[in-house]
Enzyme design. Structure first.
Site, PDB file in Angstrom:
ATOM      1  N   HIS A  50       0.710   0.981  -2.713  1.00  0.00           N
ATOM      2  CA  HIS A  50       0.656   1.225  -1.279  1.00  0.00           C
ATOM      3  C   HIS A  50      -0.786   1.238  -0.756  1.00  0.00           C
ATOM      4  O   HIS A  50      -1.073   0.713   0.304  1.00  0.00           O
ATOM      5  CB  HIS A  50       1.330   2.570  -0.991  1.00  0.00           C
ATOM      6  CG  HIS A  50       1.536   2.849   0.456  1.00  0.00           C
ATOM      7  ND1 HIS A  50       2.575   2.314   1.179  1.00  0.00           N
ATOM      8  CD2 HIS A  50       0.817   3.594   1.324  1.00  0.00           C
ATOM      9  CE1 HIS A  50       2.513   2.728   2.424  1.00  0.00           C
ATOM     10  NE2 HIS A  50       1.449   3.506   2.549  1.00  0.00           N
ATOM     11  N   HIS A  96       7.663   2.096   7.371  1.00  0.00           N
ATOM     12  CA  HIS A  96       7.956   3.444   6.887  1.00  0.00           C
ATOM     13  C   HIS A  96       9.376   3.437   6.336  1.00  0.00           C
ATOM     14  O   HIS A  96      10.240   4.182   6.797  1.00  0.00           O
ATOM     15  CB  HIS A  96       7.761   4.492   7.988  1.00  0.00           C
ATOM     16  CG  HIS A  96       6.915   5.637   7.539  1.00  0.00           C
ATOM     17  ND1 HIS A  96       7.117   6.926   7.914  1.00  0.00           N
ATOM     18  CD2 HIS A  96       5.843   5.663   6.694  1.00  0.00           C
ATOM     19  CE1 HIS A  96       6.214   7.711   7.346  1.00  0.00           C
ATOM     20  NE2 HIS A  96       5.435   6.972   6.599  1.00  0.00           N
TER      21      HIS A  96
END
Lengths: 744, 230
Positions: A50, A96
């Protein structure tokens, strides 16, 4: 009191941090010693997929990121593109996904909060949000819960902070049953000479913390939740989802914009994924400096937090600033005016290390570049997946024509992917700040640029079925369609941001999809001369080994020089002529028609000819600028028949019918519902017919004048023979009511 | 005519109404910070829309305790013109300047869309120069706009001409279908008995800029200007 250094680093602890044995050995070699638990935590988040983009970097490097308008490309909190008159557009899209699947309301809400901070960190006032949402099948037991939660979260956060959510897209497909996608785009405006960056320059300058207090929420959100696939233990990861407070973010936003009018801010960065850790390392990394932090100074929500927890917390609504030495009090006074927690937590230092103390003891001492950039660089293999052969063999002769084209149209209009999303966008404040010129429900949303004559158009697009069947061309089509959508509103595309949602990059087949999609996107962006200025990669979107369709969501930003000259998709009055720009081929592969009526997901997908696409777009733009058109509508899912229907029924007032005759000999279902690319349905006053035809000729674009607006039905015939006639009120009702929870 | 726009922490339509007053109507307009304590010199004070204090606890419930609110109450009691839009209306109700309460919408969801309003009383400083029965198209954007008052209060309000706007359909019929949020008697906006304080859920500032095709919100600002100069 070495309580934070006492944990022994075992292989289990290393594995629990998402680090491979090989990565851990690399850390030992780089440091020449064993890291303490806090340092291990730092490596764990900073080397996570990430934060580090370790699998995707080599592909992303190939994207075009430069252009005459680009003020800031990828690598900062958001991209910045000049729009003239002293202003610049700041934008980015971000995912998200995993948080929204396990806690939909807070997951989606904090997705909105995060992207907003990315924008105002750059000095820009956010003026609009878009959401690209993907859920499982509409009848899947979890879908209603997830849909309601996500929409509620977006509504809760965006409405409260007062940034309009002006549009987006919502798709339903079985491939998202176990892994939904929530991608949020934000657009902001900034004076082009007042862009702020995430830099920690000038040794001696103060490092100031501002925003919410730090709590224990969200620890390992980036490393464990976002950087691994879902399995049976997924629900247990709920504590890694952060909790959003839009009220504090509103105060932070206003305080930041006020602070940015002062002269003392050197650099600024959002504490998003990996919190205080990534903000301090990244700011120092960009400036070649170091940072000394004293964690005892950080405002905390609860007692007894360890340095490990403080550094890895992903509590929301926090910022890290570097402020000129001597202006600390001015900064603190300003933030206290807005009732925000704030403290000087450190200093910029010469030596490029991050040095962290806690209660008088040294907790961390790590060279910046080791953490930011020194993860083991190993190119993961890619391999063309075997499924592609099988799914690209569509044999149309085995697909019977529908018994009734009218019924087929009605089924499509009522299908979840095409039906109106009104019940969703009515839960979003899409008007606040008085800039929304084109409200949700058209091809693109249009925002005026206050204090100028200009406007910006924005869209979010991706047909993931296309990308599954053909990742390269599917991604090209996403770019083309995004551009076409903003062009249909009258805007010239000037920049792109992307959110690349894929399965696990550890699988060569998935990484191949990624490689192809990025290549296709880069190819199309280069051809259209639009730079990719920001973006986000979300891997590991899979559950128990089943990956989602590759979903490279594209958001295009377009510029209108004259905010009065925008166009929308709905027919405006009876008696206008209707024409189609572009050519219709016999292409049904990958279509919504095949999916909805025959349950087929097979290619080949429609061809995209970039040159033809560009010509159609240039012509459409010219026609709008000359004021010749009443409406323009991109022809996409559901083909020509659905595009015509939408133009009939999506206006403000009463729906307007149309009578259309198509002159073609291809299969009638392909003619009506096929999704050939590079087509735009236009309507115009018949006085303009000659001018439009001559411009089309000049631009080399095929144009077919197919009919006229008016009446109470949509009537389509092929070579003089009627093939469907439907009441527009009934079509409108189907379109408006089908997706509403109480309408189903 | 001097206008003040109160900024509570969490106000978010403050810039919008400021823009309309200052740039569209050219009025002298100033910000009033929630920590200020004086409203001296203002001829119109606006409590704007938004989410003051995040709407935590209950919309408007915390803002009524802001330092500025004593001055707001004194100003209203002195006859000053006070307009509360959306969250501003919620603050006026919470502070007792207007009767009733604003509850969660019947749908339990936030609603943002244009609605039609029937003007019920043209004899207020906010609606001068219009006619009762006129129909205005103005957007709403709220989660807590479901107006409630007990039957006795409603009766008094009706008798005193305090009900200024009702939700209606495009033809002006007040019906259950045209009620977006479940409000008692389709009430969208009310005044105090003296008519110097108006609270309304719809946002007139969202349709008052000449850039928009819908400009019905101008009625309220034009009327305030007219009443000030007459």
């Amino acid at each position: 009191m070495a309580h934070f250094n006492s944990t022994e680093i075992t292989p289990e602890i290393v594995a629990g941090h998402g680090l491979s044995p090989e990565e851990y050995q690399h850390i030992l070699k780089l440091l020449g010693r064993t890291p303490n638990i806090t340092e291990l935590g730092i490596f764990s988040v900073m080397w996570s997929e990430h934060c580090s983009y370790k699998s995707s970097r080599r592909f992303l490097k190939t994207l075009p990121t430069e252009g005459p308008r680009v003020i800031q490309g990828p690598g900062e909190n958001a991209g910045v593109v000049d729009i003239g008159d002293g202003f610049a557009a700041v934008f980015k899209i971000e995912s998200h996904n995993h948080p929204s699947f396990i806690e939909p309301r807070q997951g989606a809400a904090t997705g909105v909060g995060g992207i907003l901070r990315d924008i105002f960190t750059m000095g820009a006032r956010p003026i609009a949000l878009l959401d690209s949402l993907r859920f499982g099948e509409i009848d899947h037991p979890k879908t209603p819960f997830l849909l309601e939660g996500v929409v509620d979260g977006i509504s809760f956060y965006g409405n409260c902070i007062g940034v309009p959510t002006v549009g987006g897209e919502v798709y339903f497909d079985a491939c998202y049953n176990g892994n939904i996608l929530v991608n949020v785009f934000c657009l902001g405006l900034v004076k082009s000479d007042k862009v702020f960056l995430g830099q920690a320059a000038g040794p001696g300058n103060a490092v100031i913390y501002v925003g919410s207090k730090t709590g224990r929420d969200g620890i390992h959100g980036a490393s464990l939740l976002a950087s691994s696939e879902f399995d049976d233990t997924t629900e247990e990861k709920r504590p890694t989802v952060q909790v959003g407070d839009p009220f504090t973010e509103k105060l932070l936003l206003e305080a930041m914009l006020e602070a940015m009018k002062q002269s003392w801010i050197v650099g600024i960065q959002d504490m998003g994924a990996a919190g205080l850790t990534s903000s301090s390392f990244e700011m120092a990394g960009r400036s070649g400096t170091g940072i000394h932090l004293d964690l005892s100074k950080v405002p905390l929500r609860e007692e007894g937090m360890t340095p490990y927890e403080i550094l890895l917390s992903e509590s929301q609504e926090r910022m890290l600033l570097v402020v000129q030495q001597g202006f600390e009090q001015a900064a603190i006074d300003l933030f206290q005016k807005w009732d925000l927690d704030t403290a000087v937590v450190g200093r910029v230092i010469d030596e490029p290390i991050v040095e962290i103390e806690f209660e008088g003891e040294n907790a961390v001492r790590l060279p910046v570049h080791l953490v930011v950039d020194s993860f083991p660089k190993k190119d993961k293999p890619t391999q063309k997946p075997a499924y592609l052969e099988k799914v690209n063999q569509l044999n149309l002769t085995q697909c019977a024509l529908p018994e009734s084209f009218g019924d087929a149209l009605k089924k499509l209009v009522a299908s979840p992917n095409i039906a109106s999303k009104r019940f969703i966008y009515e839960q979003y404040d899409h008007m606040v700040r008085l800039n929304t010129l084109v409200l949700p429900g058209s091809d693109a949303s249009v925002l005026r640029v206050p204090d100028t004559e200009k406007a910006l158009a924005i869209s979010a697009d991706c047909n993931s079925r296309y990308c599954y069947l053909d990742p390269f061309q599917g991604a090209q089509i996403a770019v083309a369609e995004g551009c076409r959508n903003v062009v249909c509103s009258g805007a010239q595309p000037i920049g792109v941001t992307n959110c690349l949602n894929f399965g696990s990059p550890d699988k060569p087949e998935i990484l191949w999809q990624f490689e192809q999609a990025v290549a296709g996107m880069g190819d199309a962006c280069r051809f259209f001369e639009i730079p990719v200025v920001s973006g986000n990669v979300s891997f590991y979107n899979e559950t128990k080994g089943e990956a989602i369709f590759p979903t490279p969501t594209i958001s295009v930003v377009g510029l209108l020089d004259d905010q009065k000259r925008f166009c929308t998709q709905a027919f405006k009055q009876s008696g206008d002529r209707i024409a189609v720009l572009g050519s219709t081929l016999e292409e049904l592969g990958g279509s919504e028609y095949l999916n909805t009526l025959l349950g087929l997901c097979e290619g080949p997908i429609p061809q995209l000819n970039l040159k033809a696409e560009k010509k159609v777009q240039s012509l459409c733009l010219e026609l709008i600028r000359k004021g010749l058109l009443s409406s323009t509508h991109d022809c996409s899912e559901g083909g020509l028949a659905v595009a015509l229907t939408e133009s009939c029924i999506t206006g403000d007032g009463l729906p307007i019918g149309a009578r259309v005759d198509l002159d073609s000999t291809i299969r009638p279902d392909a003619l009506l519902f096929g999704e050939s690319q590079s087509r735009i349905v236009i309507s115009f006053n018949k006085e303009h017919l000659a001018s439009i035809q001559s411009l089309a000729k000049e631009y080399g674009v095929p144009i077919s004048v197919v009919g006229e607006t008016g009446g109470n039905s949509l009537c389509i015939s092929i070579q003089g023979q009627e093939c469907l006639q439907e009441e527009i009120h009934q079509l409108k009702q189907l379109y408006e009511e089908s997706l509403k929870p109480d309408g189903r | 005519m001097n206008c003040g726009v109160v900024v509570f922490p969490g106000s978010n339509c403050d810039h919008d109404v400021y823009h309309i007053l200052k740039h569209v109507f050219g009025l002298e307009t100033k910000w009033v910070w929630h920590k200020d304590r004086s409203l001296k010199g203002f001829d119109l004070v606006v409590l704007p829309g938004g989410f003051s204090y995040g709407d935590y606890l209950r919309a408007g419930a915390i803002a009524r305790f802001s330092p500025i609110m004593d001055a707001v109450i004194n100003y209203a009691e002195g006859g000053g013109r006070l307009l509360g839009i959306c969250n501003g209306f919620q603050v006026l109700v919470e502070s007792g300047l207007l009767p009733g309460a604003l509850m969660r919408n019947r749908s339990q969801k936030f609603i943002c869309k244009p609605v039609h309003l029937r003007l019920e009383n043209h004899d207020t400083p906010f609606t001068l120069g219009t006619q009762s029965g006129a129909i205005l198209k103005i957007p709403v954007a709220h989660a807590e706009g479901n107006y409630f008052a007990d039957p006795e209060t409603l009766k008094t309000m009706n008798e005193q001409g305090q009900i200024v706007f009702r939700y209606c359909n495009p033809e002006g019929t007040v019906s259950e279908e045209s009620n977006p949020n479940g409000s008692s008697e389709n009430i969208a906006g009310i005044a105090n008995t003296r008519k110097n304080v108006l609270g309304m859920m719809p946002h007139p500032e969202r349709c008052a800029d000449p850039l928009w095709r819908d400009r019905d919100g101008q009625v309220i600002f034009k009327s305030l200007i007219k009443s000030y100069y007459s």
